[in-house]
Design a protein around this motif. Sequence first.
Motif, PDB file in Angstrom:
ATOM      1  N   ALA A   1       0.835  -1.210   0.000  1.00  0.00           N
ATOM      2  CA  ALA A   1       0.000   0.000   0.000  1.00  0.00           C
ATOM      3  C   ALA A   1       0.869   1.260   0.000  1.00  0.00           C
ATOM      4  O   ALA A   1       0.471   2.303  -0.524  1.00  0.00           O
ATOM      5  CB  ALA A   1      -0.942  -0.012   1.206  1.00  0.00           C
ATOM      6  N   ASP A   2       2.087   1.159   0.556  1.00  0.00           N
ATOM      7  CA  ASP A   2       2.988   2.321   0.518  1.00  0.00           C
ATOM      8  C   ASP A   2       3.499   2.586  -0.906  1.00  0.00           C
ATOM      9  O   ASP A   2       3.814   3.714  -1.262  1.00  0.00           O
ATOM     10  CB  ASP A   2       4.236   2.085   1.391  1.00  0.00           C
ATOM     11  CG  ASP A   2       3.899   2.010   2.862  1.00  0.00           C
ATOM     12  OD1 ASP A   2       2.821   2.498   3.245  1.00  0.00           O
ATOM     13  OD2 ASP A   2       4.714   1.455   3.630  1.00  0.00           O
ATOM     14  N   THR A   3       3.638   1.517  -1.689  1.00  0.00           N
ATOM     15  CA  THR A   3       4.326   1.619  -2.980  1.00  0.00           C
ATOM     16  C   THR A   3       3.386   1.870  -4.148  1.00  0.00           C
ATOM     17  O   THR A   3       3.760   2.469  -5.144  1.00  0.00           O
ATOM     18  CB  THR A   3       5.115   0.302  -3.235  1.00  0.00           C
ATOM     19  OG1 THR A   3       5.969   0.065  -2.134  1.00  0.00           O
ATOM     20  CG2 THR A   3       5.938   0.369  -4.493  1.00  0.00           C
ATOM     21  N   TYR A   4       2.136   1.348  -4.034  1.00  0.00           N
ATOM     22  CA  TYR A   4       1.235   1.378  -5.182  1.00  0.00           C
ATOM     23  C   TYR A   4      -0.039   2.138  -4.840  1.00  0.00           C
ATOM     24  O   TYR A   4      -0.774   1.727  -3.929  1.00  0.00           O
ATOM     25  CB  TYR A   4       0.781  -0.041  -5.552  1.00  0.00           C
ATOM     26  CG  TYR A   4       1.860  -0.991  -5.956  1.00  0.00           C
ATOM     27  CD1 TYR A   4       2.281  -1.078  -7.278  1.00  0.00           C
ATOM     28  CD2 TYR A   4       2.446  -1.836  -5.016  1.00  0.00           C
ATOM     29  CE1 TYR A   4       3.251  -1.991  -7.653  1.00  0.00           C
ATOM     30  CE2 TYR A   4       3.424  -2.745  -5.384  1.00  0.00           C
ATOM     31  CZ  TYR A   4       3.820  -2.817  -6.699  1.00  0.00           C
ATOM     32  OH  TYR A   4       4.780  -3.717  -7.063  1.00  0.00           O
TER      33      TYR A   4
ATOM     34  N   TYR B   1      -2.713   2.089  -6.579  1.00  0.00           N
ATOM     35  CA  TYR B   1      -3.877   1.237  -6.832  1.00  0.00           C
ATOM     36  C   TYR B   1      -4.133   0.289  -5.670  1.00  0.00           C
ATOM     37  O   TYR B   1      -5.260  -0.071  -5.389  1.00  0.00           O
ATOM     38  CB  TYR B   1      -3.729   0.481  -8.173  1.00  0.00           C
ATOM     39  CG  TYR B   1      -3.084  -0.879  -8.095  1.00  0.00           C
ATOM     40  CD1 TYR B   1      -3.852  -2.033  -7.933  1.00  0.00           C
ATOM     41  CD2 TYR B   1      -1.703  -1.027  -8.184  1.00  0.00           C
ATOM     42  CE1 TYR B   1      -3.261  -3.282  -7.864  1.00  0.00           C
ATOM     43  CE2 TYR B   1      -1.113  -2.261  -8.121  1.00  0.00           C
ATOM     44  CZ  TYR B   1      -1.889  -3.383  -7.960  1.00  0.00           C
ATOM     45  OH  TYR B   1      -1.313  -4.608  -7.884  1.00  0.00           O
ATOM     46  N   ARG B   2      -3.073  -0.103  -4.912  1.00  0.00           N
ATOM     47  CA  ARG B   2      -3.280  -1.007  -3.788  1.00  0.00           C
ATOM     48  C   ARG B   2      -3.930  -0.252  -2.623  1.00  0.00           C
ATOM     49  O   ARG B   2      -4.702  -0.824  -1.864  1.00  0.00           O
ATOM     50  CB  ARG B   2      -1.956  -1.613  -3.292  1.00  0.00           C
ATOM     51  CG  ARG B   2      -1.280  -2.476  -4.286  1.00  0.00           C
ATOM     52  CD  ARG B   2      -1.399  -3.970  -4.164  1.00  0.00           C
ATOM     53  NE  ARG B   2      -2.248  -4.611  -3.245  1.00  0.00           N
ATOM     54  CZ  ARG B   2      -2.764  -5.829  -3.462  1.00  0.00           C
ATOM     55  NH1 ARG B   2      -2.558  -6.463  -4.607  1.00  0.00           N
ATOM     56  NH2 ARG B   2      -3.502  -6.415  -2.560  1.00  0.00           N
ATOM     57  N   ARG B   3      -3.606   1.041  -2.489  1.00  0.00           N
ATOM     58  CA  ARG B   3      -4.257   1.832  -1.425  1.00  0.00           C
ATOM     59  C   ARG B   3      -5.757   1.875  -1.679  1.00  0.00           C
ATOM     60  O   ARG B   3      -6.552   1.717  -0.774  1.00  0.00           O
ATOM     61  CB  ARG B   3      -3.669   3.244  -1.374  1.00  0.00           C
ATOM     62  CG  ARG B   3      -2.264   3.294  -0.812  1.00  0.00           C
ATOM     63  CD  ARG B   3      -1.833   4.715  -0.470  1.00  0.00           C
ATOM     64  NE  ARG B   3      -1.477   5.507  -1.635  1.00  0.00           N
ATOM     65  CZ  ARG B   3      -0.294   5.437  -2.260  1.00  0.00           C
ATOM     66  NH1 ARG B   3       0.634   4.602  -1.850  1.00  0.00           N
ATOM     67  NH2 ARG B   3      -0.042   6.204  -3.305  1.00  0.00           N
ATOM     68  N   GLU B   4      -6.102   2.049  -2.970  1.00  0.00           N
ATOM     69  CA  GLU B   4      -7.546   2.083  -3.309  1.00  0.00           C
ATOM     70  C   GLU B   4      -8.197   0.731  -3.040  1.00  0.00           C
ATOM     71  O   GLU B   4      -9.303   0.657  -2.513  1.00  0.00           O
ATOM     72  CB  GLU B   4      -7.740   2.476  -4.774  1.00  0.00           C
ATOM     73  CG  GLU B   4      -7.551   3.959  -4.989  1.00  0.00           C
ATOM     74  CD  GLU B   4      -7.195   4.323  -6.421  1.00  0.00           C
ATOM     75  OE1 GLU B   4      -7.542   3.553  -7.330  1.00  0.00           O
ATOM     76  OE2 GLU B   4      -6.546   5.373  -6.607  1.00  0.00           O
TER      77      GLU B   4
END
Length: 321
Positions: free
Chosen positions: A309-312, A314-317
């Motif tokens: 989630a820190d890097t992407y 789209y993963r945070r979303e």
Amino acid sequence: MNRLPVIDISPLYQDTAAGWQAVATQIDHACREWGFFYIKGHPISAERIEHLLSIAQTFFALPDEEKLRIDITQTRHHRGYGAVATEQLDPNRPSDLKETFDMGLHLPDEHPHVMAEKPLRGPNRHPDLPGWQLLMETHYSDMQALAQTLLRAMTLALGIDRDFFDQRFEEPVSVLRIIHYPPRETASCSEQQGAGAHTDYGCVTLLYQDAAGGLQVRNVQGEWIDAPPIDGTFVVNLGDMMARWSNDRYVSTPHRVISPLGVNRYSMPFFAEPHPDTAIECLPGCQDVNNPAKYPPTTCAEFLLSRFADTYAYRRELEAS
Ligand SMILES: O=C(O)CCC(=O)C(=O)O
Ligand SMILES: [Fe+2]
């Protein structure tokens, strides 16, 4: 201290106690001092690497719409193609100038973990290129076996059961990744990096890099030193889970990739990660009254998802949905 150690691991394939101990001692030293070293004498053939490089070039040369048929941002379990700028490894820099293919352990849709929507579990998503799938799946298993041989040598140094990691690496969430770094536009464009400075998230990374160069590692003085390509080797480095497991006896060292100038660069890291439910907590021999555990226990999946989630973006979303 400006040259990374090169360790010949061939004694691990001859199976004498003295040979294992000698390699384990060298690995232990390199893991404490650097968290980075090269290995030679491993069983992955030059022909295999050639084959992988040539099919990788074919894949990345496909039109974007073809590659985006397996767009990684359309999966929850992180498989397939990541276009340029999908990742931002260093939050203080522009997004990385690289495109990627990621695969893991293939679990079909009917597998109980996939049915239960366990994180990072699911089928691989391969491009439709002749020979690709068999080559990649074979290479994935061979890299997993190589990583576990190295981890078995580390158990000698860490004073834990010989099968400690083997037990925890059943049905692993290891990732095989192929990366294409396009050339940067001008020599002066130093802001743009192929891969921004970062530490790896997992346990141990085994990296093949082609002849282009550009990988740099931060030494204990805080200077960036080159980790140049050496024919027939893999670069091995430790990630944050191993630093936590070993209570920082082993270091997870920052590294980055300077975008190549005038050439394309291809690399293939294999990130060895255990079963997602594995507890990541201080190993028995790595703590005592004077050196208590520094990190709270976590699990492999929990830790990896927070770092993704820190890097992407789209993963945070995804995590928020
Ligand atoms: O491509 C490389 O040489 C290094 C890549 C890397 O550090 C990573 O993907 O974590
Ligand atoms: Fe890395």
